[in-house]
Structure formats: structure tokens, C-alpha cells
Design a protein around this motif. Structure first.
Motif, short mmCIF file in Angstrom:
data_model
loop_
_atom_site.label_atom_id
_atom_site.label_comp_id
_atom_site.label_asym_id
_atom_site.label_seq_id
_atom_site.Cartn_x
_atom_site.Cartn_y
_atom_site.Cartn_z
N UNK A 170 71.37 60.10 44.37
CA UNK A 170 71.24 59.46 45.68
C UNK A 170 72.20 58.28 45.81
N UNK A 171 72.27 57.49 44.74
CA UNK A 171 73.02 56.25 44.84
C UNK A 171 74.52 56.45 44.74
N UNK A 172 74.94 57.69 44.40
CA UNK A 172 76.37 57.96 44.36
C UNK A 172 76.94 58.08 45.77
N UNK A 173 76.07 58.32 46.77
CA UNK A 173 76.54 58.48 48.15
C UNK A 173 76.80 57.11 48.78
N UNK A 174 77.41 57.14 49.98
CA UNK A 174 77.55 55.90 50.74
C UNK A 174 76.21 55.63 51.41
N UNK A 175 75.79 54.36 51.49
CA UNK A 175 74.50 54.08 52.12
C UNK A 175 74.51 54.46 53.61
N UNK A 176 73.38 54.98 54.10
CA UNK A 176 73.28 55.34 55.51
C UNK A 176 72.92 54.11 56.35
N UNK A 177 72.18 53.20 55.71
CA UNK A 177 71.78 51.99 56.42
C UNK A 177 72.02 50.79 55.52
N UNK A 178 72.69 49.78 56.09
CA UNK A 178 72.87 48.55 55.33
C UNK A 178 72.29 47.40 56.15
N UNK A 179 71.39 46.69 55.54
CA UNK A 179 70.81 45.52 56.21
C UNK A 179 71.35 44.31 55.48
N UNK A 180 71.99 43.39 56.27
CA UNK A 180 72.63 42.23 55.62
C UNK A 180 72.13 40.94 56.24
N UNK A 181 71.50 40.13 55.42
CA UNK A 181 71.07 38.79 55.85
C UNK A 181 70.24 38.79 57.12
N UNK A 182 69.35 39.77 57.28
CA UNK A 182 68.59 39.91 58.53
C UNK A 182 67.52 38.83 58.66
N UNK A 183 67.48 38.25 59.86
CA UNK A 183 66.48 37.21 60.12
C UNK A 183 65.78 37.52 61.43
N UNK A 184 64.47 37.49 61.43
CA UNK A 184 63.71 37.57 62.68
C UNK A 184 62.73 36.41 62.67
N UNK A 185 63.00 35.44 63.57
CA UNK A 185 62.14 34.26 63.63
C UNK A 185 61.41 34.26 64.95
N UNK A 186 60.16 33.82 64.92
CA UNK A 186 59.40 33.68 66.16
C UNK A 186 59.17 32.20 66.43
N UNK A 187 59.36 31.79 67.69
CA UNK A 187 59.10 30.38 67.99
C UNK A 187 57.62 30.08 67.94
N UNK A 188 57.26 28.90 67.50
CA UNK A 188 55.85 28.51 67.55
C UNK A 188 55.79 27.04 67.87
N UNK A 189 54.70 26.61 68.45
CA UNK A 189 54.57 25.22 68.83
C UNK A 189 55.54 24.92 69.96
N UNK A 190 56.40 23.92 69.79
CA UNK A 190 57.36 23.59 70.82
C UNK A 190 56.73 22.72 71.89
N UNK A 191 57.56 22.15 72.73
CA UNK A 191 57.03 21.26 73.76
C UNK A 191 57.11 21.92 75.13
N UNK A 192 56.68 21.20 76.16
CA UNK A 192 56.57 21.82 77.47
C UNK A 192 57.92 22.05 78.12
N UNK A 193 58.98 21.46 77.58
CA UNK A 193 60.30 21.72 78.14
C UNK A 193 60.86 23.04 77.64
N UNK A 194 60.15 23.69 76.70
CA UNK A 194 60.61 24.97 76.18
C UNK A 194 61.38 24.83 74.89
N UNK A 195 61.60 23.61 74.45
CA UNK A 195 62.31 23.42 73.20
C UNK A 195 61.42 23.79 72.02
N UNK A 196 62.01 24.27 70.95
CA UNK A 196 61.20 24.68 69.81
C UNK A 196 61.49 23.84 68.61
#
Lengths: 347, 589
Positions: free
Chosen positions: B313-339
Motif C-alpha cells: 500500500x505504502x509504495x503507491x502515491x498517497x490519494x489524500x494528504x492532509x497538511x497542518x489542518x486546523x479547524x477552530x471554533x469561536x467561543x466566548x467573544x464580546x458583543x462586537x463579534x470579536x473573538x
């Protein structure tokens, strides 16, 4: 509220009927009509009329000092504090000024303020009657699901929803206040306050509230019954009800403590929703029973083309809707702890 | 002397097509201080039995005949007691814990009050005394910060914490018998382990008897002394845990034992109950005389074969490469919309997937594995990083290009109950994605394709016009798989696809996924909280913790030589496939 005031203003403009004709009477000359129009400011362009109207409504407004000017604020018409004044004009902080009735010349606010407690009392009594009966009937039906009691309550509530409130009003009036009046002692029409025929003394007559309140409450009773029934049935099948029974609680504690509070959450929404729409229903009821409330006043104002009074009444009703919706949110938070949580998260 | 003695208990359910028998004249005894396991799949009558003992059976079920005698010296028949007297037993002498901690507590009362209520009712003590007692119980069930939990509403707690509150409630009046109906099924493996340990500790302290109901023999091994195996309303086998695990008699028991993914071996497919017995048209059983060992050995793959496959399997080229993936969700924050704060669900994650490979993704609830799966398909927009699929960066694609690509990349969700529209026949549900993407020239060809797919997932053309409620959980999950396959994908993400299923059904679905991989050469990302399932399915595995990759490598290597303490904890949490003695041996102390 600003949106409502502008919208109502244009709605009355659309009618294209000069109230001056109505005031002057059929035989009046064109000259008289023109004079009355000028006096009431109806001869001015629509834009100028709107600006005056909004200026009068706004809590912060600009008024001329010259008593002959169009936007002169009569002393005593509304509570106002002058905050700045120049040679010809002054800026004031005041309660919204709704103008004077074309018909009686009395300030609109005082006319409406006199009627609004009557309407609110009628609506609240109807709502209390509806909530009380609706929840009891709904619970009875849910607890004995499938029995003859359940079926007759459900059938009755379907009829209640289908019955227009003015028809119910006339029917109740006919049966209880006409055919059975000697037995019930109720009158066909009447106000909350009545004057004694001989002494002229004014007294409170709650008796006159009974039939209008029932007539107004019939539809809400039917709706609340159905909502309570279905939400109670949902809740009674929930897992936490099984937990409560597994604890060894009696059926009374299970139903009244554990089920009822959960089942009432959707009912609260509907009760407060109905309170607002009851004001609309009150229009018909008040006319039928000749009950001196906001509805009767508004209908009379429209009949006589008394625009300031009609406009003012619409604004009052809009305000009530807003207040009632705020009340709903508060009640909702008290009944359901999850609501408090989510509002905390979003803020 | 037994504390509970059930004789000839028969429970029937009245349905539209006449009555059906849920429990068919069963008899058993529960000894004082004993933990009795009842095992069987959904619908075998195990929950109905326990509800009958509590007299909590709801319509349309009713107890037809039988007796339930409670007590050692002067036994009373619970079934003939008036309802009012029965209440003194419920919650006081016999208490119960249910499967769904999420819905078993009343949402409008605080957790503290719900425990107080039981105490005040049975012990006749004041509210204040009840509070002291409740706080002590919360301490005993190891809830953090009992004062806070006392005032908290159920929705403010995690699933494991709610189940602890339920246990505190059940334990509050020191019952003689505790009935636990699948108390850990809805929980993560790691949480399950702590709850099991807690229940065992409490049982030993109080010397009470426990009836523990589950579909998973692995869990039974951890906790029970004696086991009843139920199948279609009958007890087909009973005995001590040792007897049952080492010398199962009934083919159904053998099937249940064999269908859990084994930890020490690597199998091609999992043995299923059908390997041991088959039900004939007339309802009789046709059994295959084969031992559990043989069934497992038959499917075993050698380590050398696995290593060769991985290398290939590993001799092939990868079908999917994920690099440095980040998914952040805002939380808290003030009423102006800043986080000011971010919840870093996925934080700087990189890995490759090779064609035809199955990459396992394992971790506890909230570790970010589901968010990662959704981000790869761009069902959730990432905060940063790259996702390269077949040489194209997915994040730079327009929404139309992405839609075309979705045909190739499909996701199978966790809950087969809510992911199908109840008002759509399953045939139409499978056909819909094809119509949306304009596959095949007309509806007739699409319908043919649907029937073809139904057969591939071991359903038949007759099922086309049926609605989801007519199917069992396992069948629904197959329908969901067929729907995912309708667009001829080559890349599939399975997000906890088997977690909601019984162990025996789970084995069938896992086998189906493996068969599909063999015949179509799919590439999978397989997400689960259960390390044993991930190990069985995957070539390589990624362990995630708090949004980051804890470790990554060949599945066997991670299982046998875990590098981090977190992975070790996940491994320890797998319910033992062996006896209690083995469990004791694995404990750290």
C-alpha cells in the motif's frame, strides 16, 4: 415601533378620504370643509404631515414657540421638559404625543388610556379562564387517552377552534343574557363601570365581564386543550417518567411534578402568543357586547374617520404585542432551564 | 437462598397482527450478593424481563403469567402485589439504571433534587438531611465537585456524569437488587470502563445483588459472576462466566463470543452468528457444529501477510494528504463579534492516506475526530492547512468543483435511525443522490442500479418500496451504506458507523465494509472510539487527543507497543474478551 407608525400613517393616507367632510356634515359648504381641513392640518402635503406626525411621536422633538405655528406643542397636552430653546423653536423631551381626536377634541392618549384597562382586564380574564380550563381538560384527556372522555374533549376542542368568536359571542348573549336572563341575571350589553340609575353613583360591575370573557376565551381553551393533551402524551412516554416511576413515586407525583412542568413548556408559548391575538378578538367581542374597551373605541374611530384615535390605537396594540413577546421569553426561561443556558452561551 | 426467584415468566405484546411473545416462560434465580449478567441482542426480551420485575412494562406489553418472588425469608410475589404496595419496592428494595443517560433524567429539575426526591420518599427524611445524603452519594460515585453537580441541570453534564447521577439515585436507598439495563452502551469505551469499575466497587461495598443487562459479552466478562444468554424470549444457556467463555454450548452463545473483534489475532472477516446457526423458514434452527476457536482460526491472517499488504500500500502515491489542518471554533467573544477564545477541535493535523488503505481514527468523544472527518469533506470549513486529494487542493476548489468531487468522497454517519428520512422509501432514498448528480440516463436505469446496490449490501429487491421503520438498526446501516455507494465513490469516511449497533450486528456491518473494500478497492477513513474495532478494520491507525495526533502508525504496532499513556488508556478500556481473572491481571495496580 417607528416602522409601525410610518406604515399606519400611509395606510390612512391610502383611504383618500378627507375626514373634514365627516366632521362638517353632509350639508356643509366647500368653504367650511376647507376651513376644517386647514384647522386640522389636512391641506398640507403628505410629507409634511408625516414629519409632524413623527415629530409628535418622537420622545425627542422640535417645536415652534409661536402658538399659531403648525408644530406648536400645546402646554398640558403631554408631559414635556424643554432641554434647549432658540428664538423661534425649542427641543423637548416628552412622552409620545398622539394628537387630539377630530371628533371630541380630547387628547387621544387620555381617550385610549381610559379604555385600555377595560380591554386588558377582559383579555386577561379570558386568558386565565382559557389557561385554567384548557390545561385541566388537556390533562384529563391525556391521562385517559382513548376513553370516551378523551374523545369528547378532543371533539369539543375541534368545534371550539372552528367557531368564530363573534358568533360564539352572539350565541352566548342570546342564550344566557336573553333567553335565560331571568335565571342568570346577566345583561345583553354593559360596561365594567355602571352608573346607578337613581343616584348616578358609578360602581364596578364585574358581572358584565363574564360573558365577554367566556366568548373571547373559547378558541384559546380549545387550542390550549389540544396542545396540553399532545405535549402531555409525549412527556408521559419519555424516559425520565419511567425513571420517576422506577424511583417508586406515586402516579400523582409522577404526573403533577415530573410530567406537568415539562408538558407546560409548549403551552406557555401558546398562551402568551394567544394573549396578543386576543386583543384582535376583543374588537368583535367588544362591539357585540357594547363593552367600552380599546376595540370598541377603535371601531368607532374608524367609523367616524377619526384618524388620530385610530392611529393611536394601532400603536398601542403594537406596543402590547412587543411587551407580551418579551414576557414570553422571560416565562420560558423560568420554566425551561435549558433556555437560560443557551442565552448565556450566545451572549 | 435466592433473593429473587422468577418462575415461568411470559410477556406478550399486543400488535396489529395479533400478539407476539417477547418473553417465553423463563425461570431463573438471583442469589444474594451476586452479579448476574443477561446477554442477548436487541429484541431478545432482556429489557422486557427487567421491566416486568419492576412492573414498569408499558402498553401494549402485558405479563401473561408467571411469578416473581422477592425476599429471602418470606418471599412476596411482586406480580400479585397491588400497585400501591409495589411502589415501596421500587427505588427502595429494587432500583434500576437505564440505557440512555441523556433522556433518563428530568430536564427541568436539578440533579440534586432528583436524588433527594427518592431519599425523602423512602427514608422519610427532611430536605436538608436528603441534601447531605445526596452530596455523600455524589462523592461516592466519584462525581467531581458534588456541590456544583447538585445544583446543575442534566443538560449541563456529560453523558458519563449523568450516568453517575443515575447510579447515585439508584443506590440512594441501599437497594437489595440493582437492575442495570445497558448502562454503558451509549457511552465511550473509556467512560464505560470507569462506570463498570464503579458499579463493581459499590456492589462489593453494599453486598447487593445486581442484574446487568447488555448485548456485549465483553462487558459481561468484566462484571458478572454468572450469565444468562437470551435469544428470542428464551434462556438458551446459563452458567458461570468461566464456563460460558471456555465451553459455550449453544451456537448462539458461540456466535456472540466469536463476533467481537479479537485483540491478539488479525482476522480477514469476523465470524458472525450465521456461521454457527441459521434459522429455517419454519422457525427451527440449523446449527453448524464448529467451535469458537475454529471459527476464529479459519479467518486469521498471518502477521507476514499483513506486513506485506501494508508495504504494498505504502509504495503507491498517497490519494489524500492532509497538511497542518486546523479547524477552530469561536467561543466566548464580546458583543462586537470579536473573538478572544477558540476551541481548537482540530489543531495542526497532518497525515497521508494511500489508495486502498483503511486508516483508523480513534479517540474519546470530543477529541476532534468527527470534526476532522467533516473537514476533509469540507462539510466544515477549516481554519488553516491543506487537504490534497489526488493532487488537487480541496480548499482552493469552487463550490461547483467541490460538488462534483463529493461524488467520489462519501461519508457514513453514526446514527442509522436519524440519517434516513422516515417518509421516503429506502429505494427512493438510495436513488436520490444519483438523480441529484445526474447519474445514468433515466429513472429506470437508476432503479436497476439501486436494486443492484441493495443486493451488494445483502438486502434484496423486495426491500425497495419499504420505509425505514420496517428495518432493524443493522439493516438501516446497510441502507445508509448503499446510499453512500450509489455515486460510485472511491473514498469513504465511516464516522462511528457501527457504534449504535449490537455487537453481533456490528460484526455483520464490518464484514460488509471489508467485502466492499475487497471488491471495489475503496479507501476508508474509519472513525471510532472503540480501539478494538479500529484495530480490526485498519491498516494504519491515528490516535487523536484534544485535536492533536497523539500517535500514528501500523495498527498492530500501536496496539502492541503504545507509545503514549493516552493510547494505553484506550487499550485498557476495551471490555475484556476473557474472564474476570484476566481483567484483574490487566489492571495497573
Amino acid at each position: 415601533m417607528l416602522g409601525v407608525s410610518v406604515l399606519v400613517f400611509f395606510l390612512f393616507q391610502l383611504v383618500r378620504f378627507n375626514p373634514a367632510y365627516a366632521l362638517a356634515g353632509e350639508a356643509a359648504s366647500t368653504e367650511t370643509v376647507a376651513n376644517i381641513s386647514r384647522e386640522l392640518g389636512l391641506d398640507r402635503p403628505v410629507g409634511a404631515q408625516l414629519l409632524t406626525h413623527l415629530n409628535n411621536l418622537s420622545p425627542l422633538s422640535r417645536h415652534a414657540l409661536d402658538p399659531a405655528a403648525r408644530n406648536y406643542l400645546e402646554p398640558g397636552s403631554v408631559k414635556a421638559i424643554t432641554i434647549m430653546s432658540s428664538s423661534s423653536h425649542r427641543w423637548v423631551l416628552k412622552y409620545p404625543y398622539l394628537g387630539r381626536s377630530f371628533q371630541s377634541g380630547r387628547p387621544v392618549a387620555s381617550l385610549l388610556n381610559a379604555t385600555i384597562p377595560n380591554t386588558l382586564l377582559l383579555a386577561l380574564t379570558a386568558m386565565m379562564f382559557a389557561t385554567f380550563c384548557g390545561i385541566i381538560l388537556g390533562m384529563l384527556a391525556a391521562m385517559q387517552q382513548g376513553s370516551w372522555l378523551d374523545r369528547s374533549i378532543t371533539a369539543g376542542s375541534v368545534m371550539g377552534i372552528a367557531l368564530p368568536s363573534f358568533f360564539a359571542a352572539i350565541l352566548l348573549q342570546l342564550i344566557f343574557a336573553y333567553l335565560l336572563s331571568s335565571f342568570t341575571g346577566l345583561k345583553m350589553t354593559g360596561n365594567l363601570y355602571e352608573a346607578d340609575e337613581y343616584t348616578g353613583q358609578i360602581y364596578l360591575s364585574l358581572r358584565n365581564l363574564i360573558l365577554p370573557a367566556i366568548a373571547l376565551g373559547i378558541r384559546p381553551v380549545a387550542v390550549i386543550t389540544q396542545i396540553t393533551r399532545s405535549s402531555m402524551l409525549d412527556v408521559l412516554h419519555a424516559d425520565y417518567i419511567r425513571t420517576a416511576r422506577a424511583k417508586g413515586l406515586g402516579s400523582g407525583a409522577v404526573v403533577y411534578r415530573h410530567a406537568l412542568k415539562n408538558a407546560l413548556i409548549p403551552v406557555i408559548t401558546s398562551v402568551t402568543g394567544w394573549l396578543a391575538s386576543l386583543l384582535a378578538g376583543a374588537f368583535f367581542i367588544e362591539v357585540v357586547f357594547n363593552y367600552n374597551g380599546l376595540g370598541l373605541e377603535t371601531v368607532n374611530a374608524i367609523k367616524t374617520k377619526d384618524i388620530p384615535v385610530a392611529t393611536g390605537a394601532v400603536l398601542y396594540i403594537a406596543l402590547v404585542f412587543v411587551l407580551v413577546n418579551m414576557l414570553t421569553d422571560i416565562l420560558y426561561g423560568l420554566a425551561d432551564p435549558r433556555v437560560k443556558m443557551s442565552s448565556k452561551q450566545t451572549s | 437462598m435466592s433473593i429473587l426467584s422468577i418462575r415461568d415468566l411470559t410477556v406478550r405484546f399486543a400488535g396489529e397482527q395479533g400478539t407476539s411473545t417477547a418473553v417465553n416462560g423463563i425461570s431463573f434465580d438471583l442469589q444474594k450478593g451476586e452479579v448476574l449478567g443477561i446477554v442477548g441482542e436487541s429484541g431478545s426480551g432482556k429489557s422486557v424481563t427487567s421491566l416486568s420485575v419492576m412492573r414498569l412494562l408499558s402498553e401494549p406489553g402485558s405479563i401473561d403469567k408467571g411469578s416473581v418472588h422477592f425476599g429471602e425469608d418470606a418471599p412476596v410475589d411482586l406480580l400479585s402485589l397491588p400497585e400501591k404496595e409495589m411502589r415501596h419496592f421500587r427505588g427502595n428494595r429494587i432500583s434500576m439504571i437505564f440505557q440512555e443517560p441523556m433522556t433518563s433524567l428530568n430536564p427541568v429539575f436539578t440533579c440534586g433534587f432528583q436524588v433527594d426526591e427518592a431519599l425523602m420518599l423512602h427514608k422519610k427524611i427532611s430536605r436538608k438531611q436528603a441534601k447531605t445524603e445526596t452530596l455523600r452519594l455524589f462523592e461516592q460515585v466519584q462525581l467531581p465537585d458534588p456541590e456544583r453537580i447538585y445544583k446543575a441541570y442534566p443538560h449541563e453534564l456529560s453523558g458519563g456524569q449523568k450516568q453517575r447521577v443515575m447510579i447515585a439515585m439508584a443506590m440512594s436507598c441501599e437497594p437489595d437488587i440493582l437492575i442495570a439495563d445497558e448502562p454503558t452502551t451509549a457511552l465511550d469505551v473509556t467512560v464505560q470502563q470507569t462506570i463498570l469499575k464503579l458499579m463493581l466497587d459499590l456492589q462489593q461495598q453494599n453486598g447487593m445483588s445486581v442484574i446487568f443487562i447488555t448485548h456485549d459479552l465483553g462487558v459481561i466478562a468484566e462484571i458478572a459472576d454468572r450469565v444468562l444468554v437470551m435469544y428470542k424470549g428464551n434462556i438458551v444457556e446459563q452458567g458461570t462466566v468461566e464456563e460460558l467463555f471456555h465451553n459455550p454450548q449453544h451456537p448462539y452463545t458461540k456466535g456472540l463470543l466469536a463476533c467481537r473483534p479479537p485483540l491478539d489475532k488479525h482476522l480477514k472477516r469476523l465470524p458472525v452468528i450465521a456461521d454457527f446457526m441459521q434459522e429455517q423458514e419454519d422457525g427451527s434452527l440449523h446449527t453448524t457444529p464448529i467451535s469458537v476457536q475454529d471459527a476464529i482460526t479459519r479467518e486469521t491472517i498471518s502477521t507476514a501477510d499483513r506486513e506485506a499488504r501494508l508495504q504494498q500500500l505504502q509504495e503507491q502515491d498517497p490519494v489524500l494528504q492532509v497538511k497542518g489542518l486546523k479547524t477552530w471554533f469561536p467561543s466566548g467573544g464580546n458583543w462586537l463579534g470579536g473573538n478572544k477564545h477558540w476551541v481548537k477541535a482540530v489543531d495542526d493535523v497532518s497525515f497521508d492516506v494511500y489508495p486502498g488503505e483503511t486508516l483508523g481514527l480513534v479517540g474519546e468523544s470530543g477529541c476532534g475526530k468527527t470534526t476532522l472527518g467533516r473537514t476533509i469533506l469540507r462539510l466544515q470549513e477549516p481554519t488553516g492547512g491543506q487537504i490534497i486529494y489526488k493532487g488537487r487542493d480541496l480548499l482552493s476548489l469552487s463550490s461547483k468543483e467541490m460538488r462534483d468531487l463529493r461524488k467520489e468522497m462519501q461519508i457514513i454517519f453514526q446514527d442509522p435511525y436519524s440519517s434516513l428520512n422516515p417518509r421516503m422509501t429506502i429505494g427512493a432514498a438510495i436513488r436520490e443522490p444519483m438523480t441529484v448528480h445526474g447519474l445514468y440516463s433515466n429513472e429506470r436505469e437508476r432503479t436497476e442500479k439501486v436494486i443492484d446496490l441493495l443486493e451488494k449490501v445483502n438486502l434484496s429487491a423486495d426491500h425497495f418500496g419499504r420505509y425505514p421503520h420496517e428495518f432493524s438498526g443493522g439493516q438501516r446501516q446497510r441502507v445508509v451504506i448503499a446510499r453512500a455507494l450509489s455515486l460510485n465513490p472511491s473514498f469513504l469516511i465511516c464516522d462511528e458507523s457501527v457504534s449504535a449497533l449490537d455487537v453481533s450486528v456490528q460484526a455483520q456491518v464490518l464484514n460488509l465494509l471489508i467485502d466492499l473494500r475487497e471488491s471495489f478497492g475503496f479507501t476508508y477513513i474509519f472513525i471510532s472510539h472503540d480501539l478494538s474495532v479500529v484495530k480490526f478494520m485498519s491498516d494504519r491507525m491515528v490516535v487523536m487527543n484534544k485535536g492533536k495526533i497523539e500517535e500514528m502508525g501500523p495498527a498492530d504496532a500501536i496496539y502492541h507497543h503504545p507509545q503514549s499513556a493516552y493510547t494505553q488508556r484506550l487499550i485498557d478500556a476495551i471490555p475484556g474478551g476473557g474472564s474476570k481473572a484476566e481483567v484483574e491481571r490487566r489492571k495497573p495496580e
